[in-house]
Design an enzyme around this catalytic site. Structure first.
Site, PDB file in Angstrom:
ATOM      1  N   LYS A 206     123.359  57.182 137.378  1.00 56.87           N
ATOM      2  CA  LYS A 206     123.624  55.876 136.774  1.00 56.87           C
ATOM      3  C   LYS A 206     124.988  55.418 137.273  1.00 56.87           C
ATOM      4  CE  LYS A 206     123.676  53.546 132.363  1.00 56.87           C
ATOM      5  NZ  LYS A 206     123.515  53.731 130.911  1.00 56.87           N
ATOM      6  N   ARG A 216     123.905  44.199 127.720  1.00 54.91           N
ATOM      7  CA  ARG A 216     124.943  44.346 126.690  1.00 54.91           C
ATOM      8  C   ARG A 216     124.887  43.184 125.711  1.00 54.91           C
ATOM      9  NH1 ARG A 216     129.675  46.989 130.570  1.00 54.91           N
ATOM     10  NH2 ARG A 216     128.434  48.831 131.087  1.00 54.91           N
ATOM     11  N   LYS A 229     133.214  51.851 132.035  1.00 53.85           N
ATOM     12  CA  LYS A 229     132.543  53.146 131.921  1.00 53.85           C
ATOM     13  C   LYS A 229     132.733  54.006 133.173  1.00 53.85           C
ATOM     14  CE  LYS A 229     129.204  51.382 128.540  1.00 53.85           C
ATOM     15  NZ  LYS A 229     127.823  51.470 128.015  1.00 53.85           N
ATOM     16  N   GLU A 245     124.964  65.245 141.626  1.00 51.79           N
ATOM     17  CA  GLU A 245     124.726  64.983 140.193  1.00 51.79           C
ATOM     18  C   GLU A 245     123.255  65.238 139.845  1.00 51.79           C
ATOM     19  OE1 GLU A 245     125.552  64.071 136.521  1.00 51.79           O
ATOM     20  OE2 GLU A 245     127.123  63.120 137.703  1.00 51.79           O
ATOM     21  N   LYS A 260     119.555  54.151 138.566  1.00 57.69           N
ATOM     22  CA  LYS A 260     119.904  52.934 137.831  1.00 57.69           C
ATOM     23  C   LYS A 260     121.245  52.402 138.256  1.00 57.69           C
ATOM     24  CE  LYS A 260     120.632  51.633 132.987  1.00 57.69           C
ATOM     25  NZ  LYS A 260     120.639  52.128 131.617  1.00 57.69           N
ATOM     26  N   SER A 286     118.798  44.793 133.704  1.00 63.19           N
ATOM     27  CA  SER A 286     118.844  43.433 133.175  1.00 63.19           C
ATOM     28  C   SER A 286     119.377  42.408 134.183  1.00 63.19           C
ATOM     29  CB  SER A 286     119.682  43.413 131.900  1.00 63.19           C
ATOM     30  OG  SER A 286     120.983  43.930 132.144  1.00 63.19           O
ATOM     31  N   TYR A 325     111.705  44.858 133.141  1.00 67.02           N
ATOM     32  CA  TYR A 325     111.448  43.859 132.093  1.00 67.02           C
ATOM     33  C   TYR A 325     110.295  42.947 132.481  1.00 67.02           C
ATOM     34  CZ  TYR A 325     115.895  45.653 130.525  1.00 67.02           C
ATOM     35  OH  TYR A 325     116.883  46.508 130.108  1.00 67.02           O
TER      36      TYR A 325
HETATM   37  C1  PBG Z   1     123.972  52.444 128.156  1.00 65.32           C
HETATM   38  C2  PBG Z   1     122.877  51.626 128.741  1.00 65.32           C
HETATM   39  C3  PBG Z   1     123.041  50.668 129.732  1.00 65.32           C
HETATM   40  C4  PBG Z   1     121.785  50.107 129.966  1.00 65.32           C
HETATM   41  C5  PBG Z   1     120.865  50.763 129.147  1.00 65.32           C
HETATM   42  N1  PBG Z   1     121.579  51.695 128.367  1.00 65.32           N
HETATM   43  C6  PBG Z   1     124.247  50.304 130.509  1.00 65.32           C
HETATM   44  C7  PBG Z   1     125.429  49.876 129.785  1.00 65.32           C
HETATM   45  O1  PBG Z   1     125.373  49.121 128.803  1.00 65.32           O
HETATM   46  O2  PBG Z   1     126.497  50.296 130.229  1.00 65.32           O
HETATM   47  C8  PBG Z   1     121.506  49.006 130.929  1.00 65.32           C
HETATM   48  C9  PBG Z   1     120.124  48.516 131.028  1.00 65.32           C
HETATM   49  C10 PBG Z   1     119.999  47.178 131.695  1.00 65.32           C
HETATM   50  O3  PBG Z   1     120.993  46.593 132.160  1.00 65.32           O
HETATM   51  O4  PBG Z   1     118.873  46.696 131.763  1.00 65.32           O
HETATM   52  N2  PBG Z   1     123.626  53.711 127.760  1.00 65.32           N
END
Ligand code: PBG
Length: 337
Positions: A206, A216, A229, A245, A260, A286, A325
């Site tokens: 990730k 978010r 992060k 990893e 991801k 997203s 999605y």
């Molecule tokens: C965090 C999390 C994230 C997504 C799903 N769980 C990233 C984040 O907010 O840092 C992102 C999913 C998306 O963007 O569709 N555990």
């Protein structure tokens, strides 16, 4: 002289790639990769209450749903043949705290959703995330102390949360937090609680990405998050590190792995598939969804074709499936073909 050669010389002239492309029937015959409904995992957003369907401004066409509405939507997804759903909760603000303690509650929203899905919807897998970000008052995926995300304490907590999620009916636990050692800890905790058949789908690689922005907003962590992060997600510049990893997660017992975001990281999909051979899924996140959607809504791009092309690209890059999605939209299109 000139008109005899036509500039294409005799040798290369025998090898005409376009022969196989000349008609629809031959293009179908030689097509190497195909997208089917079996490739799709549908990520969904859950909110408290009943009869709630709430649009998400930054993700046109995607709604937050209360559990009853989610059950209806999941039935439709299962009827379309979508194999699995991945739930993400938007937790009430007053239940969020420094350590994300509500993640351990058997009756929190994500567990309530799993119980309802398992009770009312046959034939769809339920994948839950154990990252703490929906539950923390600061939006980080782990326990925050003195500006630092504390690794081992977080791992202990998410391993316990994983057992609670499995108790509630989750079929696969998918930790998206990127703490070190979490896959092994979750596997051991599940096994000692008798959940040998609950799988672990690791968000193995990730990346610290800008493409998570709309998510978010969807779970209301954007406004809370202080800092970034980068101390736990992978630097987008690094691919060898991503492979190392992933190797650890394989060793620790991951059944499947997620890359991801998706499209900017197709090289990682390919490398992980080549290196480990286990099922690899891309998460078309997203921001990737929103890019296609927004351009489509403006009439600047053919949304349906762009969507299908990106999903096919994941298959070409070696992915076994895609979290997207677009899942329901795509499943409908594929069922008409
Ligand atoms: C965090 C999390 C994230 C997504 C799903 N769980 C990233 C984040 O907010 O840092 C992102 C999913 C998306 O963007 O569709 N555990």
């Amino acid at each position: 002289m000139q008109d005899k050669t036509h500039l294409v010389d005799d040798v290369t002239g025998h090898r005409r790639m376009r022969r196989n492309r000349k008609a629809d029937w031959t293009r179908r015959l030689v097509q190497e990769n195909r997208l089917t409904v079996d490739d799709l995992i549908w990520p969904v957003f859950v909110v408290p209450g009943t009869n709630v369907v709430e649009p998400i401004a930054a993700m046109p066409g995607v709604n937050r749903m209360s559990v009853d509405k989610l059950v209806e939507a999941a039935k439709e997804a299962a009827d379309l043949g979508i194999p699995a759903i991945a739930t993400f909760p938007n937790i009430a603000m007053d239940l969020r705290d420094e350590t994300g303690s509500h993640s351990l509650s058997a009756n929190n929203l994500i567990n309530e959703a799993s119980r309802a899905l398992k009770k009312h919807v046959g034939n769809i897998g339920v994948i839950t995330d154990v990252a703490l970000d929906p539950f923390t008052s600061h939006g980080h995926d782990g326990i925050l102390r003195d500006g630092e995300i504390i690794n081992d304490e977080t791992v202990d907590q998410i391993a316990r949360a994983a057992v609670v999620q499995a108790d509630a009916g989750a079929d696969i636990i998918a930790p998206s937090d990127m703490m070190d050692g979490r896959i092994g800890a979750i596997r051991r905790a599940l096994d000692s609680a008798g959940h040998q058949n609950v799988g672990v789908m690791s968000y193995a690689t990730k990346f610290a990405s800008a493409f998570y922005g709309p998510y978010r907003e969807a779970i209301s962590t954007g406004g809370l998050l202080k800092g970034d992060k980068k101390s736990y997600y992978i630097d987008p510049a690094n691919s060898m590190e991503a492979v190392r990893e992933a190797a650890l997660d394989v060793e620790e017992g991951a059944d499947m792995m997620i890359v991801k975001p998706g499209l900017p990281y197709l090289d990682i999909c390919w490398r992980l598939k080549e290196a480990f051979g286990l099922p690899i899924f891309a998460y078309q996140v997203s921001g990737e969804y929103t890019q296609i959607k927004a351009a489509g809504m403006q009439g600047w791009i053919d949304e349906e074709r762009a969507m299908l092309e990106t999903l096919l690209a994941f298959k070409r890059a070696g992915c076994d499936g895609i979290m997207t999605y677009f899942a329901v939209e795509v499943a409908r299109i594929l069922s008409r073909r």
